[in-house]
Design an enzyme around this catalytic site. Structure first.
Site, PDB file in Angstrom:
ATOM      1  N   GLU A   1      49.901  42.957  30.468  1.00 52.94           N
ATOM      2  CA  GLU A   1      49.371  44.326  30.537  1.00 52.94           C
ATOM      3  C   GLU A   1      50.353  45.304  31.169  1.00 52.94           C
ATOM      4  O   GLU A   1      49.955  46.238  31.862  1.00 52.94           O
ATOM      5  CB  GLU A   1      48.009  44.366  31.237  1.00 52.94           C
ATOM      6  CG  GLU A   1      46.900  43.774  30.392  1.00 52.94           C
ATOM      7  CD  GLU A   1      45.509  44.272  30.784  1.00 52.94           C
ATOM      8  OE1 GLU A   1      45.403  45.252  31.543  1.00 52.94           O
ATOM      9  OE2 GLU A   1      44.529  43.666  30.324  1.00 52.94           O
TER      10      GLU A   1
ATOM     11  N   HIS B   1      43.214  42.073  38.623  1.00 51.08           N
ATOM     12  CA  HIS B   1      43.269  40.616  38.664  1.00 51.08           C
ATOM     13  C   HIS B   1      44.044  40.187  39.905  1.00 51.08           C
ATOM     14  O   HIS B   1      44.938  40.903  40.361  1.00 51.08           O
ATOM     15  CB  HIS B   1      43.982  40.045  37.434  1.00 51.08           C
ATOM     16  CG  HIS B   1      43.217  40.173  36.164  1.00 51.08           C
ATOM     17  ND1 HIS B   1      43.017  39.121  35.305  1.00 51.08           N
ATOM     18  CD2 HIS B   1      42.600  41.228  35.587  1.00 51.08           C
ATOM     19  CE1 HIS B   1      42.315  39.525  34.267  1.00 51.08           C
ATOM     20  NE2 HIS B   1      42.055  40.815  34.416  1.00 51.08           N
TER      21      HIS B   1
END
Length: 406
Positions: free
Chosen positions: A49, A272
């Site tokens: 990402e 995360h």
């Protein structure tokens, strides 16, 4: 030689959630990630990402002294978001883009535009050839009604096949990434069983971090709390997996996850938690077998379960293809009727225009729009059907091969 000292390799894996204009405090977090990597001095860094190439360039400039070798994998409209930083020379790279990756009309999810892929970098450390894979599979979004499960299973199967067919010349295989699957999900069991990869969390001699190794946790200020309501501790969807191919053994000495905010800051590195593994690689006296990691009777059950889910997705895609095809035909018929009415008026068969010109034109434009949209969706779902059929056929052949083994 068997008496050679073991190689100690430190691996860092993180889904960075660095989406330009959408991710909160993105630039600040990218700087924090760069500082963390410089301070810790990992051997390998696997990131997902990192959608902005400018963010990758900024990280590369910041980390150049510590990680002189890096690679950014480009695919899709926005890019794969995958990149690797290494202290050791990268000998070769390869990118495989998954054949199915959600739906282009699900704009609120956006996975289709990212070109989800698996990237491979080959490095050599102390004479040991490493195949290092980094990937990011399609997100789940709703566990109770997971419309993307067939696509994610196709991705897991293609990932497993890609690893099996590209790692034959390697000594050690490493896979890191956001797999968007819980440890007991069929996709993880399929991936691990078909490749023989071992889970660093399950194998670690020492562990430090979030309970149960969770990487998406409720106390992270960037997570959507409602999505984690069924999981009070969070979920583990980010992994470091590994195995030795030839005459080597690999053990996970230590596994860590980040826990909450970055040191001295009020924000974490990402939505995360990062996963950090310390691996010991040692040469052994004889070549290790490249057998599948799961007992074959269990693997038969796993492949059967995965094939069943792919079959469910195939039937849904066939229904979508039929619906969009029917819509395209109806729109075409409406256009033909309008064309016939217009020709009749021009030929003098009708005394006057049966409809107001404005309404007639608007209806024609609407029919053209519906025809184009329905045709595009029909072609997309036709491709989806073909890909699901191909994966189901591959799984059927794999099952037959497993069942025929003595």
């Amino acid at each position: 030689m068997e008496g050679d000292p073991p190689l100690r390799l430190r691996v860092f894996d993180l889904n960075c959630w660095a989406i330009r204009y959408l991710s909160k405090r993105r630039q600040e977090r990218v700087r924090l990630i760069g500082d963390k990597l410089r301070q810790e001095g990992f051997d390998l860094v696997l990131l997902q990402e990192v959608w902005s190439e400018q963010d990758y360039s900024d990280l590369k400039a910041k980390l150049g002294g510590c990680y002189p070798f890096s690679h950014y994998f480009r695919s899709g409209v926005f890019g794969s978001g995958l990149c690797v930083f290494s202290r050791f020379p990268i000998l070769d790279t390869l990118l495989y883009q998954y054949s199915l990756n959600g739906y282009p009309y699900m704009l609120q999810h956006g996975d289709w535009f990212c070109g989800k892929s698996v990237g491979l970098v080959i490095i050599k450390i102390s004479g040991i050839v490493f195949n290092v894979y980094v990937t990011h599979l399609h997100a789940e979004y709703c566990r109770e009604k997971d419309a993307y499960l067939p696509h994610r299973l196709v991705q897991a199967w293609e990932l497993a096949q890609f690893i099996r067919h590209t790692s034959k010349a390697a000594d050690v295989v490493l896979l890191g990434g956001d797999l968007n699957m819980h440890p007991e999900d069929v996709g993880i069991r399929l991936l691990r069983g078909w490749t023989g990869l071992r889970d660093a969390f399950a194998e670690a001699t020492r562990f430090e971090g979030c309970e149960d190794g969770c990487t998406l946790v409720p106390n992270n200020c960037f997570t959507v709390k409602t999505e984690l309501l069924p999981f009070p501790l969070g979920i583990r969807i980010d992994y470091i997996l590994y195995k030795a191919i030839s005459s080597f053994t690999v053990k996970c000495e230590e596994l860590k996850t980040t826990t909450g905010t970055a040191p001295g800051m009020d924000i974490p590195f990402s939505d995360h938690e990062a996963v950090m593994a310390t691996l010991h690689i040692r040469r052994q006296g004889q070549a290790a077998g490249a057998n599948l990691g799961t007992a074959e009777p269990m693997l038969v059950d796993v492949v059967t379960e995965a094939r069943t889910e792919v079959g469910v997705g195939l039937r849904a895609a066939q229904r979508q293809r039929y619906s969009t095809g029917r819509m395209a035909v109806l729109a075409l018929l409406l256009l033909l009727l309008q064309a016939a009415a217009a020709l009749g008026t021009l030929a003098g068969l009708a005394a006057e225009q049966p409809f107001p010109k404005l309404s007639f034109s608007l209806l024609a434009f609407l029919a053209i729009g519906v025809l184009l949209l329905a045709t595009g969706l029909h072609l997309f779902h036709t491709i989806e059907v073909k890909m699901l059929q191909g994966t189901e056929e591959q799984m059927r052949m794999a099952l037959r091969a497993l069942q025929e083994r003595p």
